[in-house]
Design a protein around this motif. Structure first.
Motif: not given
Length: 108
Positions: A43-46, A48, A69, A71-74
């Protein structure tokens, strides 16, 4: 800029082998000692890519994937699962194996 890969593995020696091999191949590799820490780092570093053991004592790989899955950002981060028994059988060949996986080649 180097592609970030997050390795989530509770066994330090196995995690370190993956981290060393990924760093040798030019990736910015970071490690987590379990599923909870791995979820926070993701969540912090996203990163690849996430390379994750399936069987961990706090949160197993499947529950981690479910949380990612949600969380839209991860949700879009690819996750590559492995099992410790497979890693132990091929322990000496990890560095040769990593660049041959199709999961890592698109990251370059």
């Amino acid at each position: 800029m180097k592609q970030q890969v997050l390795v989530i593995e509770n066994e330090e020696i196995i995690r370190d082998v993956y981290l060393d091999c990924l760093a040798t191949k030019g990736f910015a590799a970071m490690g987590a000692c379990g599923g909870r820490q791995g979820l926070q780092l993701a969540q912090q570093h996203l990163p690849s890519l996430i390379v994750c053991d399936v069987a961990m004592p706090d949160i197993d790989g499947y529950d981690l994937l479910f949380s990612l899955r949600q969380d839209p950002t991860t949700a879009v981060i690819p996750v590559f699962f492995f099992r410790r028994c497979v890693v132990q059988k091929t322990f000496a060949k990890v560095c040769d194996w990593v660049p041959m996986t199709t999961s890592l080649s698109p990251l370059r």
